[in-house]
Enzyme design. Sequence first.
Site, mmCIF file in Angstrom:
data_model
loop_
_atom_site.group_PDB
_atom_site.id
_atom_site.type_symbol
_atom_site.label_atom_id
_atom_site.label_comp_id
_atom_site.label_asym_id
_atom_site.label_seq_id
_atom_site.Cartn_x
_atom_site.Cartn_y
_atom_site.Cartn_z
ATOM 1 N N ASP A 60 4.095 -14.194 -22.122
ATOM 2 C CA ASP A 60 4.644 -14.328 -23.470
ATOM 3 C C ASP A 60 4.847 -12.962 -24.121
ATOM 4 O O ASP A 60 3.978 -12.088 -24.033
ATOM 5 C CB ASP A 60 3.665 -15.157 -24.315
ATOM 6 N N GLU A 68 8.897 -13.459 -20.453
ATOM 7 C CA GLU A 68 9.602 -13.926 -21.645
ATOM 8 C C GLU A 68 10.022 -12.706 -22.459
ATOM 9 O O GLU A 68 9.217 -12.110 -23.170
ATOM 10 C CB GLU A 68 8.721 -14.838 -22.505
HETATM 11 O O1 TEU Z 1 7.793 -15.812 -28.690
HETATM 12 C C1 TEU Z 1 7.997 -14.431 -28.469
HETATM 13 C C2 TEU Z 1 9.283 -13.923 -28.891
HETATM 14 O O2 TEU Z 1 9.635 -12.829 -28.459
HETATM 15 C C3 TEU Z 1 10.103 -14.670 -29.904
HETATM 16 O O3 TEU Z 1 10.658 -13.717 -30.743
HETATM 17 C C4 TEU Z 1 11.193 -15.427 -29.316
HETATM 18 O O4 TEU Z 1 11.930 -14.581 -28.511
HETATM 19 C C5 TEU Z 1 12.053 -15.950 -30.443
HETATM 20 O O5 TEU Z 1 11.307 -16.925 -31.110
HETATM 21 C C6 TEU Z 1 13.364 -16.468 -29.999
HETATM 22 O O6 TEU Z 1 13.317 -17.733 -29.474
HETATM 23 C C7 TEU Z 1 6.573 -16.290 -28.258
HETATM 24 C C8 TEU Z 1 6.501 -17.789 -28.343
HETATM 25 O O7 TEU Z 1 7.532 -18.361 -27.548
HETATM 26 C C9 TEU Z 1 6.581 -18.235 -29.768
HETATM 27 O O8 TEU Z 1 6.485 -19.627 -29.869
HETATM 28 C C10 TEU Z 1 5.437 -17.585 -30.543
HETATM 29 O O9 TEU Z 1 5.521 -17.919 -31.894
HETATM 30 C C11 TEU Z 1 5.495 -16.053 -30.372
HETATM 31 O O10 TEU Z 1 5.497 -15.707 -28.995
HETATM 32 C C12 TEU Z 1 4.303 -15.392 -31.010
HETATM 33 O O11 TEU Z 1 3.130 -15.778 -30.369
#
Ligand code: TEU
Length: 546
Positions: free
Chosen positions: A199, A241
């Site tokens: 993540d 990600e």
């Molecule tokens: O998201 C990480 C992230 O980089 C987000 O900016 C994402 O790219 C953006 O929402 C576009 O879709 C992760 C998780 O997927 C998210 O649910 C969490 O809220 C976030 O980390 C923080 O922990």
Amino acid sequence: MSWHLDAVIYQLHVRTFCDSNGDGIGDFPGLTSRLPYLQDLGVTCLWLLPFYESPLRDDGYDIAHYERIHPPYGTHDDFRRFLDEAHARGLRVITELVINHTSDQHPWFLAARRAAPGSRKRDFYVWSDHTSRYAGARVIFSDTESSNWAWDPVARAFYWHRFFSHQPDLNFDNPGVRRAVVKVMRYWLDQGVDALRLDAVAHLFEREGTSCENLPETHAFLKAIRSDMDRRYGSRVLLAEVNGDAETVRTYFGDGDECQMAFHFPLLPRLFLALVRGDARPIIQAVTATHPLPDGCQWATFLRNHDELALSTLEEHERATVLDACAPDTAMRLHGGIRRRLAPLLGNDRARIEVAFSLLLSLPGSPVLYYGDEIGMGDDVRLPDRDGVRTPMQWSDDTHAGFTDARARRLITPLIDDATYGYRRINVAAQINDPDSLLSRIRRLIAGRRAHPALARGSIEFLQTGSDAVLAFARTHGSETVVVVANLSSAVRSIGLVLPAQTVGLPLVEIVDDVVFPPAAATPYPLSLAPYASLWFACAAAGAPA
Ligand code: TEU
Ligand code: CA
């Protein structure tokens, strides 16, 4: 091995999938009881959103204990039983490794804020006396946060956070932190999970004068954990990600020595742009810019996930086009993206939803389906943050949609209950035995993909159609070529498809509906396509094993 190269991944949240004990909260025994459904759908891998101990201020991405399971979701034994049962059914499991940040309730943070400045414990996180450090880093959650620094009255200092202010970033310059997160990684690999989703992995390190994203130090750390994983565990997989442009995201594969998979964030918004404009070119551009990958690597493609639909890699005018078409109401928007599910994003138009899945399941990459999208679930923009796309799975028209016991008093999050998308109309039970349902169609698409390895492992060559509205490409693997044709527009199209030389003269069999088309005696091959129609043609060289 290399199962990830032809995986069909299903993303779900334990908390909203199925509740076994009537407390209104989804849990591992509930999920385990639904494995036959997932196996029947044909997916090969499950990705679970975070299920670790958490105050749930970011739905579990705010972790308070990395090795404990959030109690309402079940016990460790429940998790083990789920994992064993999934493996017994041939399903792989991806879990989350959320290491950029923790909850502010994590014992590491509670200790850090009390520890002496400069001490090992304090330096588990990133501190400053002023907020002008790292000014080059953008604020990601732009609708809710105004700075990447937050004041901590106990430490009497500011701490660094790229996401919510209750999620302090770990300090990867501290070797103690690096050791601690490797320990967490090993813990879950020891449990037997097949892959880890990394993540927010672009943000691990901070350096003055940079955007604090995608730094060389982050890549070096990823190479280190990859080699640790390979050495100890063999064929496990890391999935990055990173929401970035083609060039950036591609760097997370390294030379095949970092992550084996990364989410295809550059393709995602271009799929929607292509469908909004009825123009195949944004898809061709995104795929061309990101192909091929180092050996053993694969994209994870997706249409929707648990977050907002990210549009940040589009040009300003392209973003405006998608926002106007798909999120006319500002309540549907969040952080510059769109907090809606697939069906509503595509106007609940069955043909458009089908063509979107057809592309997801035939373009390069291992497809990720978001739970509920296979039955066309809707969303609820009245719920806060991204909760509106995280409502309980709609199993039936029974009380509580069959998600939990009818006697449950309160659900963890409200069901969708409106006239169009409500569980009384949209549910698994209503679709599972209907051959014409969306669910049945998607099951056939998945089966077609799994029966034709070229769709997973093949090269890609875009084909001329004489129309920008019709996308066509050939996927070739060994002696097999699959030709995919998709009308992205709302009008009937008549085209001349320029077939690849090796397929001319061969019988064309449409895979999904099992229809034999006249052989292509010559190219271009004349075809008429209904609005949003898509066809997958199998063409195997005569005499060669398919
Ligand atoms: O998201 C990480 C992230 O980089 C987000 O900016 C994402 O790219 C953006 O929402 C576009 O879709 C992760 C998780 O997927 C998210 O649910 C969490 O809220 C976030 O980390 C923080 O922990
Ligand atoms: Ca429960």
